[in-house]
Design a protein around this motif. Sequence first.
Motif, PDB file in Angstrom:
ATOM      1  N   LEU A 115       0.811  -1.233   0.000  1.00 36.52           N
ATOM      2  CA  LEU A 115       0.000   0.000   0.000  1.00 36.52           C
ATOM      3  C   LEU A 115       0.840   1.277   0.000  1.00 36.52           C
ATOM      4  O   LEU A 115       0.310   2.356   0.220  1.00 36.52           O
ATOM      5  CB  LEU A 115      -0.962   0.035   1.202  1.00 36.52           C
ATOM      6  CG  LEU A 115      -1.929  -1.161   1.334  1.00 36.52           C
ATOM      7  CD1 LEU A 115      -2.777  -1.021   2.586  1.00 36.52           C
ATOM      8  CD2 LEU A 115      -2.805  -1.275   0.098  1.00 36.52           C
ATOM      9  N   ARG A 116       2.161   1.151  -0.287  1.00 38.44           N
ATOM     10  CA  ARG A 116       3.005   2.351  -0.280  1.00 38.44           C
ATOM     11  C   ARG A 116       3.645   2.646  -1.621  1.00 38.44           C
ATOM     12  O   ARG A 116       4.143   3.744  -1.846  1.00 38.44           O
ATOM     13  CB  ARG A 116       4.120   2.212   0.762  1.00 38.44           C
ATOM     14  CG  ARG A 116       3.626   2.255   2.180  1.00 38.44           C
ATOM     15  CD  ARG A 116       4.758   2.339   3.173  1.00 38.44           C
ATOM     16  NE  ARG A 116       5.595   3.516   2.972  1.00 38.44           N
ATOM     17  CZ  ARG A 116       6.439   3.972   3.896  1.00 38.44           C
ATOM     18  NH1 ARG A 116       6.554   3.350   5.052  1.00 38.44           N
ATOM     19  NH2 ARG A 116       7.174   5.035   3.653  1.00 38.44           N
ATOM     20  N   VAL A 117       3.660   1.665  -2.511  1.00 41.05           N
ATOM     21  CA  VAL A 117       4.379   1.838  -3.773  1.00 41.05           C
ATOM     22  C   VAL A 117       3.422   1.852  -4.959  1.00 41.05           C
ATOM     23  O   VAL A 117       3.310   2.843  -5.674  1.00 41.05           O
ATOM     24  CB  VAL A 117       5.438   0.728  -3.952  1.00 41.05           C
ATOM     25  CG1 VAL A 117       6.198   0.921  -5.271  1.00 41.05           C
ATOM     26  CG2 VAL A 117       6.409   0.711  -2.778  1.00 41.05           C
ATOM     27  N   SER A 118       2.741   0.750  -5.181  1.00 42.76           N
ATOM     28  CA  SER A 118       1.790   0.614  -6.285  1.00 42.76           C
ATOM     29  C   SER A 118       0.953  -0.629  -6.048  1.00 42.76           C
ATOM     30  O   SER A 118       1.278  -1.459  -5.185  1.00 42.76           O
ATOM     31  CB  SER A 118       2.526   0.497  -7.627  1.00 42.76           C
ATOM     32  OG  SER A 118       3.259  -0.716  -7.674  1.00 42.76           O
ATOM     33  N   HIS A 119      -0.121  -0.785  -6.816  1.00 42.06           N
ATOM     34  CA  HIS A 119      -0.944  -1.996  -6.716  1.00 42.06           C
ATOM     35  C   HIS A 119      -0.116  -3.239  -7.048  1.00 42.06           C
ATOM     36  O   HIS A 119      -0.248  -4.283  -6.404  1.00 42.06           O
ATOM     37  CB  HIS A 119      -2.148  -1.904  -7.659  1.00 42.06           C
ATOM     38  CG  HIS A 119      -3.215  -0.964  -7.194  1.00 42.06           C
ATOM     39  ND1 HIS A 119      -3.689  -0.949  -5.900  1.00 42.06           N
ATOM     40  CD2 HIS A 119      -3.913   0.004  -7.854  1.00 42.06           C
ATOM     41  CE1 HIS A 119      -4.631  -0.033  -5.777  1.00 42.06           C
ATOM     42  NE2 HIS A 119      -4.775   0.570  -6.951  1.00 42.06           N
ATOM     43  N   ALA A 120       0.739  -3.105  -8.072  1.00 39.78           N
ATOM     44  CA  ALA A 120       1.565  -4.246  -8.489  1.00 39.78           C
ATOM     45  C   ALA A 120       2.533  -4.655  -7.384  1.00 39.78           C
ATOM     46  O   ALA A 120       2.725  -5.846  -7.115  1.00 39.78           O
ATOM     47  CB  ALA A 120       2.335  -3.904  -9.759  1.00 39.78           C
TER      48      ALA A 120
END
Length: 402
Positions: free
Chosen positions: A319-324
């Motif tokens: 939840l801090r970088v991207s959905h991937a």
Amino acid sequence: MDEIDVPYHFLCPISMEMMRDPVTVSTGITYDRENIERWLFSCKNNSCPVTKQVLSNTELTPNHTLRRLIQGWCTLNASHGIERILTPKPPIEKVQILKLIDEAKKLPNSQLIYLRRLRSIAFENERNKRCLEEAGGVEFLASIVENGNNDITVTEAAVEILSSLKTSETRLKNLLNNDGEFLESLTQVLRRGNFQSRAHITLLVKSIFEVADPIHLISLKLEFFEELGHVLNDQISQQASKAALKILVELCPWGRNRIKAVEGGAVPVLIELLIGSSDHRRFCELVLIVLDQLCGCAEGRAELLKHGAGMAIVSKKILRVSHAASNRAVRILSSLCRFSATSRVLHEMLQLGVVSKLCLVLQVDSNLKTKERAREILKLHSRVWKNSSCIPAYLLSSYPSS
């Protein structure tokens, strides 16, 4: 130059800037050499940009008449700040490169001098790189790399040129068709070379493996994975690190490569990269993809759990970088929870806030697959986690029922 109108036929149809070295393609349209070479050779197009017709050949014929007209116009308008255009030097021809290569072969003690000349030619423009390849430059440079008796400076010079070429798929494959000798030589340069040559090799190997047959991907030695790990650990450059990660992504699905990568020390290096990545999106995603692949084997999971910050940093990226990135991080945790879930591991996940983060995944707007996987993990170990005081009340309310 803004104060005076440049005649329209002096402008390159690609850049709409005045041509310095006008050349004509087979359709009869004239372009500036630099722009049309980039269109044909860097962008790998085979059509005329104006007419959209497929070119019968990629020969570029100098338009001397137009160039002289442009030069004359520039001279007449010099008082308006128009820069004089010099007559371009003739482009290098294949026969000249063949001569240089032949002389370099005859005088091995002077190879560094010839390599510097070839480098100067290759780095001048894309056309020269194509000429070098057509003149057998790839094979010549590869032979220098494979010659273990060469001084490392000579080998590094050959590697630099080789990595800069837009080598065809066929020639890239051919580099591996010599009982692995070329790759073995590259591995030695990875071990002995300077940072710059190691970066060049990493980029070259990435290009080779993208087109390599599976038989070459499953026969790699442990030493190669060790050196690849050193490239990542030394953080030579962002470009080299990304290339090394992409190589691992390409290799891990084949044979025993996951285990070789783990034995080569990849897992602790990847964890340290995550710790220092500052949530850079694409870089984090690549690291997590490789970690996910390595956690597909028991050796990889054991290495991640052995690292004091392993689970914590993987959880932190959710939840801090991207959905991937979140999806990959949850996949890693899922592997741990399904195959390595000792009592110590489960309690450590509670204490580190990993379980709380999985509960948070269920509350926020995240990928459906990620949510479903998080829910499965929480259900799997609900007896241990569900009523724990380590989970804040506002998150505990979202804990799924068994």
